[in-house]
Enzyme design. Structure first.
Site, PDB file in Angstrom:
ATOM      1  N   GLU A   1       0.951  -1.293  -0.041  1.00 40.24           N
ATOM      2  CA  GLU A   1      -0.314  -0.350  -0.027  1.00 40.24           C
ATOM      3  C   GLU A   1       1.343   1.367   0.465  1.00 40.24           C
ATOM      4  O   GLU A   1       0.933   2.139  -0.882  1.00 40.24           O
ATOM      5  CB  GLU A   1      -0.886  -0.227   0.984  1.00 40.24           C
ATOM      6  CG  GLU A   1      -2.070  -0.781   1.066  1.00 40.24           C
ATOM      7  CD  GLU A   1      -1.728  -2.192   1.640  1.00 40.24           C
ATOM      8  OE1 GLU A   1      -0.348  -2.515   2.056  1.00 40.24           O
ATOM      9  OE2 GLU A   1      -3.040  -3.067   1.320  1.00 40.24           O
TER      10      GLU A   1
ATOM     11  N   HIS B   1     -11.207  -4.113   8.999  1.00 37.94           N
ATOM     12  CA  HIS B   1     -12.527  -3.817   7.192  1.00 37.94           C
ATOM     13  C   HIS B   1     -13.750  -3.564   7.880  1.00 37.94           C
ATOM     14  O   HIS B   1     -13.779  -3.558   6.651  1.00 37.94           O
ATOM     15  CB  HIS B   1     -12.402  -5.512   7.084  1.00 37.94           C
ATOM     16  CG  HIS B   1     -11.107  -6.192   6.474  1.00 37.94           C
ATOM     17  ND1 HIS B   1     -10.067  -6.448   7.764  1.00 37.94           N
ATOM     18  CD2 HIS B   1     -10.524  -6.401   5.447  1.00 37.94           C
ATOM     19  CE1 HIS B   1      -9.002  -7.286   6.995  1.00 37.94           C
ATOM     20  NE2 HIS B   1      -9.208  -6.982   5.545  1.00 37.94           N
TER      21      HIS B   1
END
Lengths: 325, 324
Positions: B60, B129
């Site tokens: 990322e 999440h």
């Protein structure tokens, strides 16, 4: 000594290295006099690295720089007055006094920004390489960073992607041995940091970072590789920072292993050694002195410009946050 | 008008902007071959090719940082982070780099990059999440922060985001991707910083973000049966924020409720509440109220998760209390 380079080129390399040296000696003076806000991370002793690498580049190539970035900017021909003004926090600086020494950006010279985060610029330079490939230009990117950045995730992530996608980029480790006070050899178990290239399937090259011609040669090979679509190269330049991490750091940690460490590196001063080297190659003392005088005039003009420049208006703190506000 | 899934509206915006401007490219995990984890880029890889719709490794910080490098050198990257929680893996590249470079350069450069990423709880995805990162993003200077509600808004705001010269954090709600909406045949870009009054009312102002806008409209319909007239404002963008529309509405209604799914502590509700107190305190007829996610990590079990999520019922209940 024999070299393929012209007299003109050799003199230009010397000019750049001497300019870095004199510029930073003046920064040092400003700092000692209390005229410079913040920190000065000096490139003194590492001049051959940026000079040699940038000698292999074209004008529109990109550079990712670091908190120790003055040398990279000088090597790319940045304006010394605007650099010095930025370092003093003046309105006439490259970033209008908003970036300072650690964040000088000169987009007109392909400098994507000096970066205050260790390893922070590596993916940015990698993105510039992707961009060059996407736009099908002949440009390449160079990412400069210190030895310590090779232990940041961004180093590994970026090189992995650049290698997988054959991006036109050169990764240059300026291995000056220390991350602030920590000896890289105490926190890393590889003989050479360039060995890490093996894990990414790209060439890893170790070069004497005190020898500007050796650095240029390695950079030329890497640039050729990048431009011909064969992907990145990792070059480790073995060098040494003469000062502490920043001016004011007494660097006592250096003497832990070898009391002669600093002295032995300083004996190999890249600027003085290269001066001796070119004087042995049919270049005259007069020719060198002429360059030194011109550099001195340029540096003094930069100092004067910076000193006489105004500080920014406090209202300027609110501008440039967004392009349209 | 035509019916469309929220996810397909996102994909249409990407497609239309890529068609219009070849500087636009899409990067992220799984965005290419399978068309995105939430299927928001289906077909784009086949249409635009490998260099323009790029599957990245799971790196990322690396690929967000690359987006900045692309943006600085003439491209307009759209980066997908698979879950907004993963922003934190790339936080240095987002906050210390992308968001600051324009400023640190004294305005020499701009960073025309969009980071698209889903927010929201409700899928038993647990603590890593399910978060809503919009308040976090809005805390730092230098990024625009967009929270589209329905499919029409998502499409129009995403087109604006891609055309904006600054870093834009674009938060899609993961519970909306499979929802169907009626949208205009041609959706025009929606300007940033202009909130949308989706329902007029006179008794209470509900400022909502993302999927809470639709929930607030439902709440307003229920409240109407009680004789309570709620005005619902879709905030659309948190940065820049349309304070004026909120202030004018509260002047009219005298009551303010802010509904945003991010953690309530130090959230959008506190921000807007403080602003309203500053400007129109003497117009208030009830204390300012807010609804967010309580300050606990989001749990896995639906039995634990569901009670934490802002709902239509919670909004109705809160407004009724404000009217007493």
């Amino acid at each position: 000594m024999e070299t393929k380079y012209s007299k003109k080129h050799l003199l230009s390399l010397y000019e750049i290295m001497y300019k870095m040296r004199r510029f930073e000696e003046e920064v040092f003076e400003f700092y000692k006099k209390g005229m410079m806000p913040g920190l000065a991370h000096l490139y003194l002793g590492e001049e051959a690295v940026a000079t040699g690498v940038c000698a292999a580049l074209k004008e529109d190539d990109y550079i990712g720089s670091t908190h120790r970035g003055h040398g990279h900017l000088v090597a790319r021909g940045a304006d010394l007055g605007k650099m010095m003004a930025e370092i003093l926090g003046k309105a006439t600086g490259y970033s209008k006094g908003k970036g300072g020494s650690m964040h000088i950006m000169a987009m007109d010279k392909g400098i994507l920004g000096a970066n205050g985060i260790v390893g922070g610029e590596i993916p940015i330079a990698t993105g510039a390489a992707y961009s060059a490939k996407y736009r099908m230009t002949d440009q390449i990117a160079v990412s400069f960073f210190g030895d310590s950045a090779t232990n940041e995730g961004t180093f590994h992530e970026s090189i992995n992607m650049a290698a997988a996608w054959n991006l036109p980029i050169i990764y240059v480790i300026e291995n000056n041995l220390y991350g602030i006070s920590v000896d890289i050899r105490d926190v890393t178990n590889t003989a050479n940091l360039a060995d890490r290239a093996l894990g990414y399937g790209i060439p890893g090259v170790v070069v004497d970072g005190m020898d500007v011609l050796a650095v240029q040669k390695a950079a030329e090979e890497a640039a050729e590789r990048a431009r011909s679509g064969n992907g990145p190269t990792l070059i480790e330049c073995k060098t040494y920072r003469w000062q502490g991490h920043h001016v004011g750091d007494p660097a006592v940690y250096r003497e832990r292993k070898d009391s002669n460490e600093k002295a032995s590196w300083m004996e190999r001063c890249p600027v003085a050694c290269f001066r001796d080297q070119i004087l042995s190659m049919k270049i005259t003392e007069k020719e060198v002195a002429k360059i030194e005088d011109a550099v001195e005039a340029e540096v003094q003009a930069a100092v004067k410009f910076a000193e006489e420049s105004p500080y920014p208006d406090p209202a300027e703190a609110y501008t440039d946050l967004f392009s349209d506000l | 008008m035509r019916e469309i899934l929220y996810r397909d509206a996102i994909c249409e915006a990407l497609d239309e902007e890529m068609e219009r401007d070849d500087r636009v490219l899409l990067l992220g995990e799984d965005v290419a071959f399978i068309g995105g984890n939430f299927k928001t880029s289906v077909g784009l890889y086949d249409k635009y090719g490998d260099l323009r719709v790029k599957d990245t490794p799971i790196s990322e910080a690396g690929f967000v940082g690359m987006g900045t490098g692309m943006a600085l050198t003439g491209l307009r990257p759209v980066i997908e982070l698979m879950f907004s929680d993963f922003m934190l893996v790339a936080a240095d590249q987002i906050i210390n780099n992308a968001a600051k470079i324009t400023y640190m350069s004294g305005g020499q450069v701009t960073v025309p990059m969009v980071i698209r990423t889903p927010i929201g709880a409700g899928r038993s995805s647990a603590a890593q999440h399910s978060q809503s990162m919009q308040a976090f993003a809005a805390h730092f200077p230098g990024m625009k922060v967009v929270v589209p509600s329905n499919a029409q808004e998502a499409k129009g705001l995403l087109k604006t985001a891609i055309r904006d010269d600054n870093p834009v954090l674009f938060f899609e709600h993961k519970m909306e991707y499979s929802n169907k909406y009626m949208i205009d045949d041609v959706v025009l870009p929606i300007p940033f910083g202009k909130a949308n009054i989706v329902r007029q009312g006179t008794d209470v102002t509900i400022v909502a973000t993302s999927s809470q806008v639709m929930k607030s409209v439902k709440a307003a319909e229920l409240l109407e049966k009680d004789g309570i007239s709620a005005e619902v404002i879709d905030l659309r963008t948190i940065v820049p924020m349309d304070r004026e529309t909120i202030i004018q509405s509260v002047k009219k209604t005298g009551r303010l409720l802010v509904v945003d799914e991010a953690y309530e502590r130090c959230g959008i509700g506190a921000e807007i509440g403080a602003d309203v107190m500053d400007d129109v305190f003497y117009y208030l007829e009830a204390p300012i109220a807010r609804i967010g996610t309580p300050n606990v990590s989001l749990p896995f079990s639906p039995a634990l998760e569901f009670p934490l999520i802002p709902t239509v019922e919670k909004t109705v209940e809160k407004v009724r209390k404000m009217m007493k």
